[in-house]
Design a protein around this motif. Structure first.
Motif, mmCIF file in Angstrom:
data_model
loop_
_atom_site.group_PDB
_atom_site.id
_atom_site.type_symbol
_atom_site.label_atom_id
_atom_site.label_comp_id
_atom_site.label_asym_id
_atom_site.label_seq_id
_atom_site.Cartn_x
_atom_site.Cartn_y
_atom_site.Cartn_z
ATOM 1 N N ALA A 10 0.812 -1.366 -0.083
ATOM 2 C CA ALA A 10 0.299 -0.014 0.211
ATOM 3 C C ALA A 10 0.727 1.227 0.273
ATOM 4 N N LEU A 11 1.767 0.896 1.079
ATOM 5 C CA LEU A 11 2.963 2.174 0.899
ATOM 6 C C LEU A 11 3.669 2.803 -0.604
ATOM 7 N N GLU A 12 4.304 1.605 -0.979
ATOM 8 C CA GLU A 12 4.535 1.516 -2.575
ATOM 9 C C GLU A 12 3.665 2.337 -3.345
ATOM 10 N N VAL A 13 2.375 1.646 -3.759
ATOM 11 C CA VAL A 13 1.088 2.892 -4.241
ATOM 12 C C VAL A 13 1.347 4.076 -4.056
ATOM 13 N N LEU A 14 0.856 4.904 -2.729
ATOM 14 C CA LEU A 14 1.458 5.812 -2.633
ATOM 15 C C LEU A 14 2.030 6.637 -2.625
ATOM 16 N N ASN A 15 3.478 6.661 -2.977
ATOM 17 C CA ASN A 15 4.674 6.750 -3.250
ATOM 18 C C ASN A 15 4.587 6.753 -4.008
ATOM 19 N N SER A 16 4.862 5.603 -4.796
ATOM 20 C CA SER A 16 4.776 6.102 -6.521
ATOM 21 C C SER A 16 4.148 6.994 -7.346
ATOM 22 N N LEU A 17 2.661 6.874 -6.696
ATOM 23 C CA LEU A 17 2.366 7.953 -6.893
ATOM 24 C C LEU A 17 2.455 9.008 -6.664
ATOM 25 N N GLU A 18 3.828 9.361 -5.757
ATOM 26 C CA GLU A 18 3.873 11.086 -4.421
ATOM 27 C C GLU A 18 2.463 11.184 -4.193
ATOM 28 N N THR A 19 1.339 10.090 -3.314
ATOM 29 C CA THR A 19 0.775 10.724 -3.145
ATOM 30 C C THR A 19 0.233 10.297 -0.912
#
Length: 175
Positions: A10-19
């Protein structure tokens, strides 16, 4: 899959989208994966559906449910997409009553649903953002109800979802 692995995804998704700001823009995140969104009246028992047809994916969500419930459903379906899409299953239907049935935690479907719930909680209420919000609170007394109410508003999730998240992060011990 282990809880810490789900948190990491989940954190990887957020970080990859800078969200990484509350409230998490879950619809934008889903669309960034090329997944189509469709609101439907799915009746009283179904919150959401994920259909995977090769590279074409669609999430249907129950438009008659509350806004916070819709957000959790969307995050849950994204969880299926991220965590389970390489599996044989092509359709995930999330029946509300399923989660309240007595079922074995060894049941495959139950585990998949719990993983999607964990992902939804982790992406909508990232631990680092919760910690950041808790640091902003006054040093004065804040009761659990007020804390949950304020955080659920900030993250645009239900109070029940926030209560479970705080409990699972270790903020409550007598839940």
């Amino acid at each position: 899959m282990l809880k810490n692995q789900i948190e990491k995804k989940a954190l990887e998704v957020l970080n990859s989208l800078e969200t990484l700001e509350a409230p998490i823009p879950i619809k934008s995140i889903i669309k960034s994966f090329g997944i189509k969104l469709s609101p439907y009246d799915l009746g009283e028992d179904v919150s959401g559906v994920l259909v995977i047809d090769n590279d074409n994916c669609k999430i249907g969500y129950n438009s008659t449910e509350s806004y916070s419930r819709q957000r959790f459903t969307l995050a849950h379906e994204l969880g299926h997409y991220i965590l389970h899409k390489n599996k044989q299953q092509e359709v995930f239907v999330d029946n509300i009553t399923y989660m309240f049935r007595k079922t074995s935690s060894k049941n495959k479907d139950y585990k998949i649903e719990m993983e999607a719930n964990q992902f939804a909680a982790a992406i909508l209420m990232p631990k680092s953002l919760i910690e950041k919000e808790l640091e902003k609170l006054d040093d004065g007394f804040v009761n659990d109800h007020n804390l949950i109410s304020e955080l659920s508003k900030k993250f645009k999730v239900s109070q029940i979802a926030m209560t479970y998240r705080l409990n699972n992060l270790g903020y409550f011990y007598d839940f």
